[in-house]
Design a protein around this motif. Structure first.
Motif, short mmCIF file in Angstrom:
data_model
loop_
_atom_site.label_atom_id
_atom_site.label_comp_id
_atom_site.label_asym_id
_atom_site.label_seq_id
_atom_site.Cartn_x
_atom_site.Cartn_y
_atom_site.Cartn_z
N HIS A 1 0.83 -1.20 0.00
CA HIS A 1 0.00 0.00 0.00
C HIS A 1 0.87 1.26 0.00
O HIS A 1 1.85 1.37 0.75
N GLY A 2 0.52 2.21 -0.86
CA GLY A 2 1.10 3.54 -0.79
C GLY A 2 2.50 3.66 -1.33
O GLY A 2 3.21 4.62 -1.01
N PRO B 1 -4.94 9.10 10.59
CA PRO B 1 -4.43 8.99 9.23
C PRO B 1 -3.41 7.87 9.05
O PRO B 1 -3.43 7.15 8.05
N LEU B 2 -2.53 7.72 10.03
CA LEU B 2 -1.55 6.63 10.00
C LEU B 2 -2.23 5.28 10.18
O LEU B 2 -1.96 4.33 9.43
N SER C 1 -5.24 4.45 9.49
CA SER C 1 -6.02 4.13 8.29
C SER C 1 -5.12 3.53 7.21
O SER C 1 -5.53 2.58 6.52
N ASP C 2 -3.91 4.05 7.07
CA ASP C 2 -2.98 3.49 6.09
C ASP C 2 -2.48 2.11 6.51
O ASP C 2 -2.24 1.24 5.67
N ALA D 1 -5.27 -0.18 5.62
CA ALA D 1 -5.33 -0.34 4.16
C ALA D 1 -4.23 -1.27 3.68
O ALA D 1 -4.45 -2.12 2.80
N GLY D 2 -3.04 -1.14 4.25
CA GLY D 2 -1.95 -2.03 3.88
C GLY D 2 -2.23 -3.47 4.28
O GLY D 2 -1.94 -4.41 3.54
N GLN E 1 4.41 2.47 6.99
CA GLN E 1 3.41 3.53 7.02
C GLN E 1 3.78 4.60 8.05
O GLN E 1 3.51 5.79 7.84
N HIS F 1 4.49 8.70 7.30
CA HIS F 1 3.83 9.77 8.04
C HIS F 1 4.80 10.57 8.91
O HIS F 1 4.37 11.38 9.73
#
Length: 464
Positions: free
Chosen positions: A100-101, A192-193, A195-196, A199-200, A247, A251
């Motif tokens: 992710h990302g 925000p962190l 959530s990532d 997602a990962g 992640q 951030h």
């Protein structure tokens, strides 16, 4: 000898399907985990993936004989004794996943080491766990499990005192030096962190579940979905650590998996929840009458207590690991067991009787989950085979109990000696993995022991 099929069970069809589903991915991390749980390997380009699945990838045998700094440990017998020749790593089935990302988009796949004829290379930690899983299957038992992941989020810069400090909220930069245990509002600053991270995990096929603010400033815990395959549970933990670290870095903060990064607060554990299923999928730890414990769970507890002392190096493998063990710290200090009691080493959690399991609490988050799980399974097998009585349950303060418990080492050096002489641990890990692991730990101990620290100068420079 040219192998016509992957010894790991991976297939070219898996790679072809993945490439077709993810035309955007340009490269892949191919990752092998060493004795310390460090991911070592390469980044390959998209066009190289099919060749990796068709024929594996040559890697030097010495990659599994490295210390925490990535330097050769000759006492493992994996360096010049073998001429540092190549073995072959093969993909682990089911571990191919997108990351992710990442820019440009990348994927990841775990691998295991085999000799050139396709036999498992037994200094590979994942093979050590596979060996215990197979031994347990031969006895008609199948372990289900999940790990808990505790970690710190730290600022990239040290504080004025030179020590690490909690990261500011990534949402708005707000600082906090409070414990904030179980505070939901405190979690919002890191959403925000988080959530990532979720997602990962989703991209990787990992069911990451509950996030809590833990018992120290900047400390958090993330739980994982219970797996009916303990190998997959260990893979989940390994992959989730990489996701959290990546992640956090994206951030602007540091994810810390040291067992004890802050001296005045609790350290970070890696609790393993484990139960055993029979061939029909029934949990053999479940009692017929609630609270009247089954013989299998009692014998499993007995085996884990009896073998904990000689296994502590697996659960606390580094110098810093031993700073985590202190009274009233939520880290166990003796091999006690109890029900719904967080002061013991082996806990039977409260909850639905059908989900009866043992929570094994000694391991720090800095330990290798493959080796932890292999050692725990071996301890359970030992208890079942010898019908070991676990002794009386601890019903109150486990830090005040344990005088009659089997002894465990009190420091890293003692744990290394106990592990080196342990026939149980040789069987639990396999002789080659045992030799590799204990040699690496002895080498790391020597490195730390000869280092002159600032504490030495502070205590002794002007006083002795």
């Amino acid at each position: 000898m040219t192998l016509t099929a992957s010894p790991s069970g991976s297939t070219v069809a898996e790679a072809e399907a993945f490439l077709a589903a993810h035309p955007e991915i340009e490269a892949f991390d191919i990752v092998l985990h060493d004795a310390n749980g460090i991911g070592r390997g390469k980044i390959i380009r998209r066009h190289e993936l099919l060749a990796f699945y068709k024929g594996g990838r040559h890697l030097p045998i010495s990659i599994l004989g490295l210390d925490i700094c990535g330097e050769d440990v000759h006492e493992t017998g994996l360096i010049w004794d073998q001429g540092d020749g190549d073995l072959r790593a093969w993909p682990v089935p089911g571990t191919l996943a997108p990351l992710h990302g990442t820019t440009p988009p990348r994927g990841e796949v775990f691998m295991c080491m085999y000799d050139l004829e396709g036999r498992p290379m037994t200094s590979d930690p994942r093979h050590a766990l596979q060996r215990q899983v197979e031994a347990m299957a031969a006895e008609g038992l199948f372990p289900a499990a999940a790990f808990e992941l505790e970690f710190f989020l730290l600022a990239n810069d040290r504080g004025p005192d030179g020590k690490v400090q909690p990261a500011r909220d990534v949402l708005d930069g707000r600082p906090s030096s409070k414990t904030e245990v179980y505070s939901v509002d405190h979690l919002h600053g890191m959403l925000p962190l988080f959530s990532d991270i979720y997602a990962g995990a989703e991209k990787a096929g990992i069911k990451a579940e509950t996030m809590i603010s833990e018992y120290a400033p900047g400390q958090y815990e993330l739980t994982l979905h219970y797996r009916t395959d303990i190998l997959q549970a260990a893979d989940d933990l390994m992959r989730l650590k990489r996701i959290v670290r990546a992640q956090a870095r994206a951030h602007g903060v540091t994810a810390c998996f040291m067992a004890k990064p802050v001296e005045s607060y609790a350290g970070s554990g890696m609790h393993l929840h484990v139960s055993l299923l029979d061939r029909e999928g029934r949990n053999v730890f479940v009692e017929e009458v609630e609270g009247q414990w089954s013989q299998p769970i009692l014998h499993a507890l007995g085996g884990l207590r009896a073998t904990m002392g000689e296994s502590m190096l697996v659960f606390a493998p580094h110098a810093n690991s031993w700073r985590r063990f202190a009274s009233q710290s939520y880290a166990p200090v003796s091999p006690t067991w109890g029900v719904n009691n967080r002061s013991v080493a082996l806990r039977i959690p409260a909850g639905d009787i059908k989900a009866r399991r043992i929570e094994h609490r000694p391991a720090g988050v800095d330990s290798n989950p493959y080796l932890v799980a292999a050692t725990v399974l071996a301890g359970i097998r030992h208890g079942l085979a010898h019908k070991i009585d676990p002794g009386p349950e601890t019903t109150g303060n486990g830090y005040a109990d344990g005088q009659d418990a089997p002894p465990i080492p009190v420091d890293w050096r003692g744990a290394i000696f106990a592990a080196q002489g342990s026939d149980f641990l040789k069987d639990a890990l396999g002789h080659e993995m045992h030799r590799t692991f204990t040699a690496i730990k002895a080498s790391e101990y020597a490195r730390v022991a000869r280092t002159i620290s600032e504490v030495d100068f502070d205590l002794y420079l002007h006083t002795v």
